[in-house]
Scaffold this motif. Structure first.
Motif, PDB file in Angstrom:
ATOM      1  N   ASP A 225       0.828  -1.204   0.000  1.00  8.97           N
ATOM      2  CA  ASP A 225       0.000   0.000   0.000  1.00  8.97           C
ATOM      3  C   ASP A 225       0.866   1.259   0.000  1.00  8.97           C
ATOM      4  OD1 ASP A 225      -2.290  -1.547   0.053  1.00  8.97           O
ATOM      5  OD2 ASP A 225      -2.492  -1.476   2.250  1.00  8.97           O
ATOM      6  N   GLU A 226       1.971   1.221   0.747  1.00  8.35           N
ATOM      7  CA  GLU A 226       2.886   2.369   0.772  1.00  8.35           C
ATOM      8  C   GLU A 226       3.513   2.597  -0.593  1.00  8.35           C
ATOM      9  OE1 GLU A 226       5.723   2.844   4.007  1.00  8.35           O
ATOM     10  OE2 GLU A 226       4.690   1.256   5.097  1.00  8.35           O
ATOM     11  N   ILE A 227       3.892   1.513  -1.255  1.00  8.92           N
ATOM     12  CA  ILE A 227       4.505   1.633  -2.582  1.00  8.92           C
ATOM     13  C   ILE A 227       3.507   2.247  -3.561  1.00  8.92           C
ATOM     14  CG2 ILE A 227       5.362   0.328  -4.565  1.00  8.92           C
ATOM     15  CD1 ILE A 227       6.600  -1.646  -2.535  1.00  8.92           C
ATOM     16  N   ARG A 228       2.277   1.736  -3.554  1.00  7.70           N
ATOM     17  CA  ARG A 228       1.264   2.274  -4.469  1.00  7.70           C
ATOM     18  C   ARG A 228       0.988   3.753  -4.185  1.00  7.70           C
ATOM     19  NH1 ARG A 228      -1.181  -2.991  -3.549  1.00  7.70           N
ATOM     20  NH2 ARG A 228      -1.066  -4.208  -5.489  1.00  7.70           N
ATOM     21  N   ALA A 229       0.900   4.116  -2.916  1.00  8.60           N
ATOM     22  CA  ALA A 229       0.643   5.512  -2.558  1.00  8.60           C
ATOM     23  C   ALA A 229       1.800   6.407  -2.991  1.00  8.60           C
ATOM     24  CB  ALA A 229       0.411   5.622  -1.051  1.00  8.60           C
ATOM     25  N   SER A 230       3.029   5.920  -2.829  1.00  8.13           N
ATOM     26  CA  SER A 230       4.197   6.703  -3.223  1.00  8.13           C
ATOM     27  C   SER A 230       4.220   6.925  -4.734  1.00  8.13           C
ATOM     28  CB  SER A 230       5.478   5.989  -2.775  1.00  8.13           C
ATOM     29  OG  SER A 230       6.626   6.749  -3.099  1.00  8.13           O
ATOM     30  N   ILE A 231       3.894   5.883  -5.499  1.00 10.40           N
ATOM     31  CA  ILE A 231       3.858   6.010  -6.957  1.00 10.40           C
ATOM     32  C   ILE A 231       2.754   6.976  -7.388  1.00 10.40           C
ATOM     33  CG2 ILE A 231       3.309   4.789  -9.104  1.00 10.40           C
ATOM     34  CD1 ILE A 231       4.777   2.363  -7.958  1.00 10.40           C
ATOM     35  N   GLU A 232       1.585   6.854  -6.792  1.00 10.08           N
ATOM     36  CA  GLU A 232       0.467   7.726  -7.181  1.00 10.08           C
ATOM     37  C   GLU A 232       0.782   9.191  -6.877  1.00 10.08           C
ATOM     38  OE1 GLU A 232      -2.825   6.006  -5.152  1.00 10.08           O
ATOM     39  OE2 GLU A 232      -2.882   4.232  -6.459  1.00 10.08           O
ATOM     40  N   GLN A 249      -2.952   1.916 -15.694  1.00 10.60           N
ATOM     41  CA  GLN A 249      -3.755   1.000 -14.891  1.00 10.60           C
ATOM     42  C   GLN A 249      -3.164   0.940 -13.488  1.00 10.60           C
ATOM     43  OE1 GLN A 249      -2.714  -2.394 -17.577  1.00 10.60           O
ATOM     44  NE2 GLN A 249      -2.296  -3.480 -15.683  1.00 10.60           N
ATOM     45  N   GLN A 250      -3.811   0.225 -12.611  1.00  7.04           N
ATOM     46  CA  GLN A 250      -3.356   0.145 -11.229  1.00  7.04           C
ATOM     47  C   GLN A 250      -1.976  -0.513 -11.147  1.00  7.04           C
ATOM     48  OE1 GLN A 250      -5.506  -2.493  -8.522  1.00  7.04           O
ATOM     49  NE2 GLN A 250      -5.428  -0.933  -6.936  1.00  7.04           N
ATOM     50  N   VAL A 251      -1.166  -0.028 -10.218  1.00  5.91           N
ATOM     51  CA  VAL A 251       0.154  -0.598  -9.989  1.00  5.91           C
ATOM     52  C   VAL A 251       0.013  -2.049  -9.537  1.00  5.91           C
ATOM     53  CG1 VAL A 251       2.243  -0.456  -8.573  1.00  5.91           C
ATOM     54  CG2 VAL A 251       1.138   1.637  -9.408  1.00  5.91           C
ATOM     55  N   VAL A 275       7.373  -5.078  -8.728  1.00  4.10           N
ATOM     56  CA  VAL A 275       6.447  -3.957  -8.841  1.00  4.10           C
ATOM     57  C   VAL A 275       6.385  -3.557 -10.308  1.00  4.10           C
ATOM     58  CG1 VAL A 275       5.937  -1.594  -8.137  1.00  4.10           C
ATOM     59  CG2 VAL A 275       7.056  -3.161  -6.527  1.00  4.10           C
ATOM     60  N   SER A 276       5.191  -3.474 -10.862  1.00  4.73           N
ATOM     61  CA  SER A 276       5.015  -3.129 -12.277  1.00  4.73           C
ATOM     62  C   SER A 276       4.108  -1.908 -12.392  1.00  4.73           C
ATOM     63  CB  SER A 276       4.403  -4.295 -13.056  1.00  4.73           C
ATOM     64  OG  SER A 276       5.175  -5.468 -12.900  1.00  4.73           O
ATOM     65  N   ALA A 277       4.590  -0.894 -13.080  1.00  2.00           N
ATOM     66  CA  ALA A 277       3.795   0.317 -13.317  1.00  2.00           C
ATOM     67  C   ALA A 277       3.718   0.575 -14.811  1.00  2.00           C
ATOM     68  CB  ALA A 277       4.408   1.507 -12.599  1.00  2.00           C
ATOM     69  N   PHE A 278       2.532   0.916 -15.284  1.00  2.00           N
ATOM     70  CA  PHE A 278       2.289   1.125 -16.705  1.00  2.00           C
ATOM     71  C   PHE A 278       1.796   2.558 -16.917  1.00  2.00           C
ATOM     72  CE2 PHE A 278       1.563  -3.231 -15.453  1.00  2.00           C
ATOM     73  CZ  PHE A 278       2.396  -3.933 -16.318  1.00  2.00           C
ATOM     74  N   LEU A 279       2.528   3.288 -17.750  1.00  2.00           N
ATOM     75  CA  LEU A 279       2.287   4.720 -17.917  1.00  2.00           C
ATOM     76  C   LEU A 279       1.998   5.056 -19.366  1.00  2.00           C
ATOM     77  CD1 LEU A 279       5.556   5.589 -16.046  1.00  2.00           C
ATOM     78  CD2 LEU A 279       3.326   6.123 -15.068  1.00  2.00           C
ATOM     79  N   GLU A 280       1.363   6.198 -19.577  1.00  2.00           N
ATOM     80  CA  GLU A 280       1.296   6.787 -20.903  1.00  2.00           C
ATOM     81  C   GLU A 280       1.496   8.280 -20.770  1.00  2.00           C
ATOM     82  OE1 GLU A 280      -2.428   5.800 -22.685  1.00  2.00           O
ATOM     83  OE2 GLU A 280      -3.523   7.407 -21.679  1.00  2.00           O
TER      84      GLU A 280
END
Length: 317
Positions: A225-232, A249-251, A275-280
């Motif tokens: 949850d901390e990782i997702r919050a930091s990325i967002e 999409q969601q991390v 951890v996978s993050a998808f950006l545009e």
């Protein structure tokens, strides 16, 4: 600094796609900067033609032509939007003259700067490097993860439209991978980094897409949850100066299977999760098409640095 406007005068070397888009941004969006000169080597380039129509000083004689312009002494910040090899030459001539250089090539003479991560760390450097388009898009995400948990390995894949890759971009492919990989470590905070770029020839042209993979030890769900919050939060920080930057999409945070040979990427250690993050990145279409987010993020990042340098100078004047 202009005596009439109080703004810092800038020059742009490189009258191609990036340089022309940057000129439009300075004109339309900048609070502390004003155009002083546009520099190229092709007298028939669209960038030089537009600059002439706007009434700016122009030269098709490269850096030597810039140095010979009547208003050269008033120019304080110079953007270089040429190529890595050309920037080495340009910096050799301009740095001894006390000009501040913002390098939009992968030459990496000066320190790497990614505004959402380390904008204030190198404002006194005579030459700052804006890494690459892929670096500007993905390094903030690697850094966001590394703020929560150590990143043993980070890999980024930048996919851009072939139509948005001009001669300078194509000439810099090798430097792209080397510079981005190094900045993933130095700025992103990963122990090891790798960068891959794909020029996609699809028609109609596709928007810039970026994928970030980080290998970490994160067995605790609360850490996810901390990782997702930091990325967002980081995505919001980048979007503040690149409005078309967003998560696709969601991390995703997944346990690494026991038979996946990730130890080959991490000096023998086996992290627990990926951890996978998808950006545009959609461009602002100031000059370039909206699909050319790869170029837009570079000009937006470079403009951020110049704005901060000029704003700080204005505050102390």
């Amino acid at each position: 600094m202009s005596e009439t406007t109080g703004k810092t005068k800038v020059a742009i070397i490189g009258s191609g796609n990036i340089g022309t888009d940057l000129m439009i941004k300075v004109m339309r969006t900048s609070e502390h900067l004003e155009m002083g000169a546009m520099v190229g080597i092709d007298p028939n380039s669209d960038g030089l033609a537009r600059a002439k129509r706007f009434g700016f000083a122009t030269t098709a004689e490269g850096v030597d032509g810039l140095m010979a312009l009547e208003g050269f002494d008033d120019i304080e910040i110079i953007f270089d939007a040429t190529s890595a090899k050309a920037h080495v030459h340009n910096a050799g001539k301009l740095t001894p003259l006390g000009k501040r250089l913002i390098d939009l090539t992968p030459a990496a003479i000066g320190p790497y700067v990614v505004p959402a991560v380390n904008l204030d760390d190198h404002l006194d450097a005579p030459n700052v490097n804006m890494v690459t388009c892929g670096g500007q898009a993905t390094i903030p995400i690697v850094n966001a993860v590394s703020r929560v948990v150590p990143v043993a390995y980070a890999e980024i894949v930048a996919s851009i439209s072939s139509k948005s890759a001009g001669p300078g971009t194509r000439a810099n492919i090798d430097e792209f991978t080397e510079t981005t990989s190094a900045a993933i470590v130095e700025v992103g905070g990963a122990e090891r980094g790798k960068a891959i770029i794909i020029l996609n020839p699809a028609e109609p042209p596709l928007i810039m897409r970026d994928t970030v993979f980080c290998l970490v030890d994160a067995p605790d769900e609360s850490m996810h949850d901390e990782i997702r919050a930091s990325i967002e939060k980081m995505v919001g920080d980048v979007a503040a100066y690149v409005p078309g930057y967003r998560l696709k999409q969601q991390v995703q945070i997944n346990a690494i299977p026991a038979d996946q040979p990730v130890h080959t990427l991490t000096d023998g250690r086996r992290p627990s999760h990926q951890v996978s993050a998808f950006l545009e990145v959609e461009g602002a279409a100031h000059y370039l098409p909206a699909y050319a987010g790869n170029l837009d993020i570079m000009t937006s990042a470079g403009l951020q640095v110049a704005e901060r340098i000029a704003a700080r100078k204005a505050a102390t004047a």
